[in-house]
Design an enzyme around this catalytic site. Structure first.
Site, PDB file in Angstrom:
ATOM      1  N   HIS A 128       5.794  -6.616   6.287  1.00  0.00           N
ATOM      2  CA  HIS A 128       5.697  -7.672   5.246  1.00  0.00           C
ATOM      3  C   HIS A 128       6.937  -8.336   4.652  1.00  0.00           C
ATOM      4  O   HIS A 128       8.050  -7.492   4.734  1.00  0.00           O
ATOM      5  CB  HIS A 128       4.963  -7.131   4.085  1.00  0.00           C
ATOM      6  CG  HIS A 128       5.489  -6.095   3.173  1.00  0.00           C
ATOM      7  ND1 HIS A 128       6.373  -6.031   2.177  1.00  0.00           N
ATOM      8  CD2 HIS A 128       5.542  -4.511   3.431  1.00  0.00           C
ATOM      9  CE1 HIS A 128       6.735  -4.896   1.617  1.00  0.00           C
ATOM     10  NE2 HIS A 128       6.289  -3.985   2.406  1.00  0.00           N
ATOM     11  N   ASP A 131       7.491  -9.949   1.817  1.00  0.00           N
ATOM     12  CA  ASP A 131       7.701  -9.862   0.346  1.00  0.00           C
ATOM     13  C   ASP A 131       8.514  -8.553   0.062  1.00  0.00           C
ATOM     14  O   ASP A 131       8.217  -7.467   0.489  1.00  0.00           O
ATOM     15  CB  ASP A 131       6.434 -10.123  -0.589  1.00  0.00           C
ATOM     16  CG  ASP A 131       5.393  -8.922  -0.320  1.00  0.00           C
ATOM     17  OD1 ASP A 131       5.216  -8.533   1.014  1.00  0.00           O
ATOM     18  OD2 ASP A 131       4.793  -8.458  -1.109  1.00  0.00           O
ATOM     19  N   GLU A 154       2.275  -8.093   0.242  1.00  0.00           N
ATOM     20  CA  GLU A 154       1.910  -6.649   0.679  1.00  0.00           C
ATOM     21  C   GLU A 154       1.987  -5.872  -0.679  1.00  0.00           C
ATOM     22  O   GLU A 154       1.255  -5.009  -1.338  1.00  0.00           O
ATOM     23  CB  GLU A 154       2.427  -5.797   1.558  1.00  0.00           C
ATOM     24  CG  GLU A 154       1.975  -4.492   1.843  1.00  0.00           C
ATOM     25  CD  GLU A 154       2.751  -3.478   0.973  1.00  0.00           C
ATOM     26  OE1 GLU A 154       2.245  -2.275   1.254  1.00  0.00           O
ATOM     27  OE2 GLU A 154       3.765  -3.901   0.357  1.00  0.00           O
ATOM     28  N   GLU A 155       2.988  -6.351  -1.504  1.00  0.00           N
ATOM     29  CA  GLU A 155       3.262  -5.455  -2.736  1.00  0.00           C
ATOM     30  C   GLU A 155       2.498  -5.762  -3.850  1.00  0.00           C
ATOM     31  O   GLU A 155       2.544  -5.120  -4.868  1.00  0.00           O
ATOM     32  CB  GLU A 155       5.012  -5.932  -3.174  1.00  0.00           C
ATOM     33  CG  GLU A 155       6.024  -5.541  -2.263  1.00  0.00           C
ATOM     34  CD  GLU A 155       5.993  -4.033  -2.258  1.00  0.00           C
ATOM     35  OE1 GLU A 155       5.353  -3.348  -2.606  1.00  0.00           O
ATOM     36  OE2 GLU A 155       7.006  -3.373  -1.273  1.00  0.00           O
ATOM     37  N   ASP A 166       1.922   0.270  11.159  1.00  0.00           N
ATOM     38  CA  ASP A 166       2.433  -0.422   9.936  1.00  0.00           C
ATOM     39  C   ASP A 166       3.591   0.430   9.569  1.00  0.00           C
ATOM     40  O   ASP A 166       3.991   1.476  10.149  1.00  0.00           O
ATOM     41  CB  ASP A 166       1.443  -0.638   9.081  1.00  0.00           C
ATOM     42  CG  ASP A 166       1.775  -1.354   8.064  1.00  0.00           C
ATOM     43  OD1 ASP A 166       2.848  -2.217   7.915  1.00  0.00           O
ATOM     44  OD2 ASP A 166       1.090  -1.777   6.842  1.00  0.00           O
TER      45      ASP A 166
END
Length: 486
Positions: free
Chosen positions: A119, A121, A188-189, A215
């Protein structure tokens, strides 16, 4: 009486024999390490590229604060500029405002694609803590043998390492037999709704069935498993679910000089106290059980005897694990009171009170099971029980007997021959949970060797990654792609 003692003695001898036989048969599950293919990576250039990506403040929108669209746009431009072969050879599809899906088409379209994830972010940095960083969190500095900055470990380090690996493989003229997908979410966060959820929906709409998913998640840790001298590569085969239960109590209000037997705050406090005193049952299952089945054979005889015979010793093991917060999370659905609100003045009865209790759900439990536990434990009609919007069920446990697992394990041992590979339960949430149903083989592993003190840097102060550690991650992703897709 003699017969009774004789029978007891024979029983003890029989149990002892079973324990010893099982312990002797409890042998290592590790595959023999073999040499991986060489990969040419310019350490200085690769470190500089990661540092440049860390300078872009890609914090996802949350709590009423919008995302910095310009920062995400700049990051996508940066990736196009610094990974030219990737962008010339792979199909790039923007998904939503900040996320992206890359497709590296294989030569054999009859095979299922593999998916690698990460991700873009990062979590924000509290302004009052910025001055305490050795290097500013968004300066993207390469110094003292490390790349410093927010996102170095979570999760731009993983994304950039994957792109470095593909760029190097393309430079060597290699092309996969199996199609490879790269899904990089932009939120994602904060739950992944506009990123991973949308990408998973897109793949489902296209009828894609994935061979495997890799992942972020576990890492390689030294000293994390007592009795195992070697570093352990912790590969998440499942992850816990998440639900925050909201408790509300209404009161009559009024002057505190004439209080009822229990105010809204008092009633709520008793409910919260009951929940803390009555946790959900502990058990050893899934990735947590497999951890000891895989690392146990690497221990001395006494510990091997313990873990080879969980049929007998499991209650003792669970009791010991449940005694510490760090290991308790691996054996039960945890209860954490995170918010408690009520009252506005010392001489005014509260008209309402509110608490939020966060549960991280063990595979085998469920959101509904948590709610049933809360209602039964609180057992008070004055307490209203609800949930906050964001919630997720625990993931299924991915197999450790599949070809996808074997290739992942093999890749780890090729790049890190000194480590012990083991499944484990990922206690935090990742974007991979949104791909349940698209593959049976979902694994969570970021191939970096960290020390225990490094864990506090994730979402914390002085986030950084050692340059040699980062290069090992690049080599791992290249080897993993060769093993799974070439």
């Amino acid at each position: 009486m003699k017969r009774l003692f004789l029978s007891l003695a024979l029983g003890v001898i029989a149990v002892a024999a079973v324990l010893v036989v099982r312990t002797v048969a409890f042998t290592s599950r590790q595959v023999a390490p073999e040499a991986g293919a060489p990969l040419v990576v310019d350490a200085e250039a690769a470190s500089a590229r990661l540092a440049g990506a860390l300078r872009l403040k890609t914090v996802a929108a949350s709590e009423g604060q919008p995302a910095d669209d310009a920062a995400f746009d700049a990051l996508h431009v940066y990736l196009r500029e610094h990974f030219p072969r990737v962008h010339a050879s792979l199909k790039r599809e923007p998904v939503g405002r900040h996320s992206v899906l890359y497709t590296w088409e294989g030569t054999d379209m009859s095979t299922r694609p593999v998916l690698l994830m990460g991700h873009l972010d990062v979590v924000p940095v509290t302004p009052v803590t910025e001055s305490a960083w050795v290097h500013p969190p968004f300066a993207g500095v390469v110094a003292e043998g490390h790349v410093w900055g927010r996102g170095a470990l979570d999760d731009k380090g993983s994304v950039l390492a994957q792109l470095e690996a593909v760029e190097a493989l393309l430079a060597a003229g290699e092309r996969p037999r199996r199609t490879v997908l790269f899904a990089f979410g932009g939120d994602e966060e904060v739950g992944g709704q506009e990123g991973a959820v949308a990408i998973a929906a897109l793949l489902k709409e296209r009828g894609v069935r994935l061979e495997s998913v890799l992942d972020e998640g576990g890492v390689i840790m030294s000293g994390t498993v007592p009795g195992v001298a070697a570093p352990v590569a912790l590969v998440g085969t499942s992850e816990k679910g998440f639900v925050s239960v909201e408790l509300k109590v209404k009161g009559e209000g009024g002057h505190s000089s004439m209080p009822p037997p229990s105010t809204a705050v008092g009633t709520l406090a008793r409910a919260v106290s009951k929940l803390e005193a009555t946790p959900m049952p502990a058990r050893l299952a899934g990735g947590s059980r497999e951890l000891f089945e895989w690392v146990g054979p690497e221990m001395g005889f006494g510990m091997r005897l313990l873990f080879a015979n969980l049929w007998l010793t499991e209650p003792l093991v669970v009791k010991q694990l449940a005694a510490k917060p760090t290991t308790n999370a691996a054996v039960r659905t945890t209860t954490a009171v995170t918010v408690f609100e009520g009252g506005v003045k010392d001489n005014v009865l509260p008209s309402d009170a509110r608490a939020v209790v966060n549960f991280r759900i063990l595979p085998g439990d469920s959101v509904e099971g948590v709610l049933a536990h809360v209602r039964k434990t609180v057992d008070d009609s004055r307490v209203e029980v609800g949930t906050l919007a964001f919630q997720s069920e625990p993931s299924p446990v991915s197999p450790t007997h599949s070809d996808s697992w074997r290739q992942l394990e093999r890749s780890v041992r090729q790049v890190f021959p000194q480590v012990v590979v083991s499944p484990y339960l990922n206690v935090a949430a990742t974007d991979s949970r949104h791909f349940v149903g698209l593959s049976d083989n979902i694994y969570r592993f970021f191939p970096v060797h960290l020390q225990r003190e490094d864990l506090a840097r994730v979402h914390g102060q002085d986030e950084r990654i050692a340059v040699p550690t980062y290069l090992d991650a690049v080599r791992f992703y290249a080897q993993y792609l060769r093993n799974t897709a070439f």
